[in-house]
Write an enzyme that holds these catalytic residues in place. Structure first.
Site, short mmCIF file in Angstrom:
data_model
loop_
_atom_site.label_atom_id
_atom_site.label_comp_id
_atom_site.label_asym_id
_atom_site.label_seq_id
_atom_site.Cartn_x
_atom_site.Cartn_y
_atom_site.Cartn_z
N HIS A 49 -20.38 16.41 5.38
CA HIS A 49 -20.21 16.90 4.28
C HIS A 49 -18.65 16.32 3.70
O HIS A 49 -18.40 16.07 2.60
CB HIS A 49 -20.35 18.27 4.08
CG HIS A 49 -21.53 18.85 4.15
ND1 HIS A 49 -21.91 20.31 4.49
CD2 HIS A 49 -22.82 18.17 4.00
CE1 HIS A 49 -23.10 20.36 4.46
NE2 HIS A 49 -23.68 19.29 4.13
N HIS B 23 -24.67 21.50 10.81
CA HIS B 23 -23.81 20.46 11.27
C HIS B 23 -22.92 19.88 10.20
O HIS B 23 -22.80 18.70 10.24
CB HIS B 23 -24.53 19.68 12.35
CG HIS B 23 -25.25 20.23 13.42
ND1 HIS B 23 -24.57 20.92 14.48
CD2 HIS B 23 -26.59 20.12 13.50
CE1 HIS B 23 -25.53 21.40 15.17
NE2 HIS B 23 -26.82 21.05 14.60
N CYS B 24 -22.88 20.73 9.11
CA CYS B 24 -22.26 20.21 7.88
C CYS B 24 -22.90 18.68 7.45
O CYS B 24 -22.34 17.79 7.03
CB CYS B 24 -20.57 20.00 8.19
SG CYS B 24 -20.04 21.36 8.22
N ALA B 25 -24.32 18.88 7.45
CA ALA B 25 -25.08 17.61 7.07
C ALA B 25 -26.29 17.85 6.57
O ALA B 25 -27.48 17.83 6.71
CB ALA B 25 -25.39 16.52 8.57
#
Length: 406
Positions: A124, A363-365
């Site tokens: 992100h 996972h910030c994805a």
């Protein structure tokens, strides 16, 4: 120098502790790595005997602290083979470094109708700043799609570039899949179209040598805390000609040349005009110690050990029933997986009961999770201090969870 994982582990105090009555198996270094005593001691020694505000102080402590800080800038420039230490800006981490580029270079160079290219595997931190920039100026965000095996559809990349492309922002290594992107050819293609290239190196610099001059990238950014250094400190590399043209994005002390209420303010030269306020000097000292530590071990030695460990882990995980692995066979640092239809949080909780620390979630994805149509994944990451025994414990733990939960 021969790499000895036992000697390395002896330098990390936390690795000797227990969790839930079992030895800690820390498999979460991709989120944040543990710190060796050399880093902890260097930062503590600075605060005990050498702390002072840097820059402009005429007294001994200030002068010495300033010299130590600038020596770390020089060490970091050697670590990534920058042409000059003055191409490096101290930032809080990868996220701030990318935001700095978006708000300084981006605001000055991206206009309505322009476009920026990212990929579907980005963290992100390498998506949201560009979304915000595009929304501000009326630019378009274009995306390189994924293949099911966790590599990018690079055959699509030439079609994404045109005369309005201003930037390719790409991760060096995926924080979820471990995919190492072929930067050399991607950077060459971008430059052929007149675009600049920013590389998110947060998941790369701890695994093998990085040479920014050989890559010919325009921006390269990484965090200290994933490189066995302190939190709150990172490095942004910018080619000197670009850096000198970029306006500051934060105002305050240390980044000015003159301040006048009637005539306005002038800036000091780069990189210092991007370092407003009192810096995280202790963190910088700790980062310097981390760079020294890793360099002494030898990144090529680390890479060889970690790759052997990764190959072992992937082969052993084949014995776990109903395990889905995400990402290519050739990867760096991380193994993302799900076990049957069980939520990643449940699997991670069971592993924690066994003393095994893994990361769970998106996972910030989130765009990557959407591609694989899952809400979350477990992620085990392998660092230079992990062992074959810890891999065996992970495999045994997953087999046990499968027997318990079905």
């Amino acid at each position: 120098m021969t790499f000895s994982v036992d000697k390395v582990r002896a330098d990390f105090p936390v690795l000797s502790r227990e969790v839930n009555g079992l030895p800690l198996a820390y498999l979460d270094s991709a989120a944040s790595a543990q710190k060796p005593s050399q880093v902890i001691d260097a930062e503590a020694e600075f605060y005990r005997h050498g702390y002072a505000a840097v820059h402009r102080g005429i007294h001994t402590l200030s002068a010495q602290a300033t010299e130590k800080m600038e020596n770390v800038r020089k060490r970091a420039s050697l670590f990534i083979n920058a042409r000059s230490a003055e191409e490096l800006v101290f930032v809080r981490g990868t996220t701030e470094g990318i935001n700095l580029v978006a708000n300084s270079w981006g605001n000055s160079n991206v206009r309505a109708g322009d476009n920026i290219i990212i990929s579907q595997m980005e963290h992100h931190a390498n998506i949201v700043p560009w979304q915000m920039l595009c929304a501000r100026v009326g630019a378009e965000l274009r995306v390189i799609p994924l293949n099911p095996d966790g590599t990018l559809q690079l055959e699509m990349l030439p079609n994404l570039f045109d005369e309005k492309t201003r930037l390719l922002a790409i991760t060096h290594v995926s924080n979820v899949l471990g995919t190492e992107n072929p930067l050399a050819e991607m950077i060459t293609l971008a430059h052929q179209h007149g675009a600049k290239v920013l590389v998110d190196g947060a998941q790369a610099v701890m695994h093998h040598p990085v040479d920014v001059q050989a890559l010919d990238c325009d921006f390269y950014v990484f965090s200290g805390h994933k490189l066995y250094g302190p939190t709150g400190i990172g490095i942004l590399y910018v080619k000197e000609a670009l850096l000198q043209e970029m306006p500051p994005w934060e105002g305050g002390g240390s980044m000015i040349a003159t301040v006048s209420l009637s005539e306005g303010t002038t800036w000091t030269k780069a990189p210092w005009r991007f370092e407003a306020g009192t810096p995280n000097t202790g963190g910088i000292i700790g980062l310097g110690a981390a760079l020294e530590y890793v360099s002494a071990l030898g990144l090529n030695n680390i890479a060889e050990y970690e790759q052997n460990l990764m190959h072992y882990a992937l082969s052993q995980l084949e014995s776990v029933p109903d395990l889905t692995l995400y990402g290519p066979q050739n990867r760096l640092g991380v193994i993302a997986f799900n076990l049957g239809k069980h939520h990643a949080y449940d699997v991670g909780s069971f592993l924690d009961n066994y003393g095994i620390a893994v990361r769970t979630g998106h996972h910030c994805a989130m765009p990557l999770m959407a591609y694989y149509n899952v809400p979350a994944m477990c992620r085990a990451s392998l660092a230079m201090y992990n062992t074959h025994e810890e891999v065996d414990r992970l495999v045994t733990g997953l087999q046990r969870i499968h027997r318990l939960l079905g």
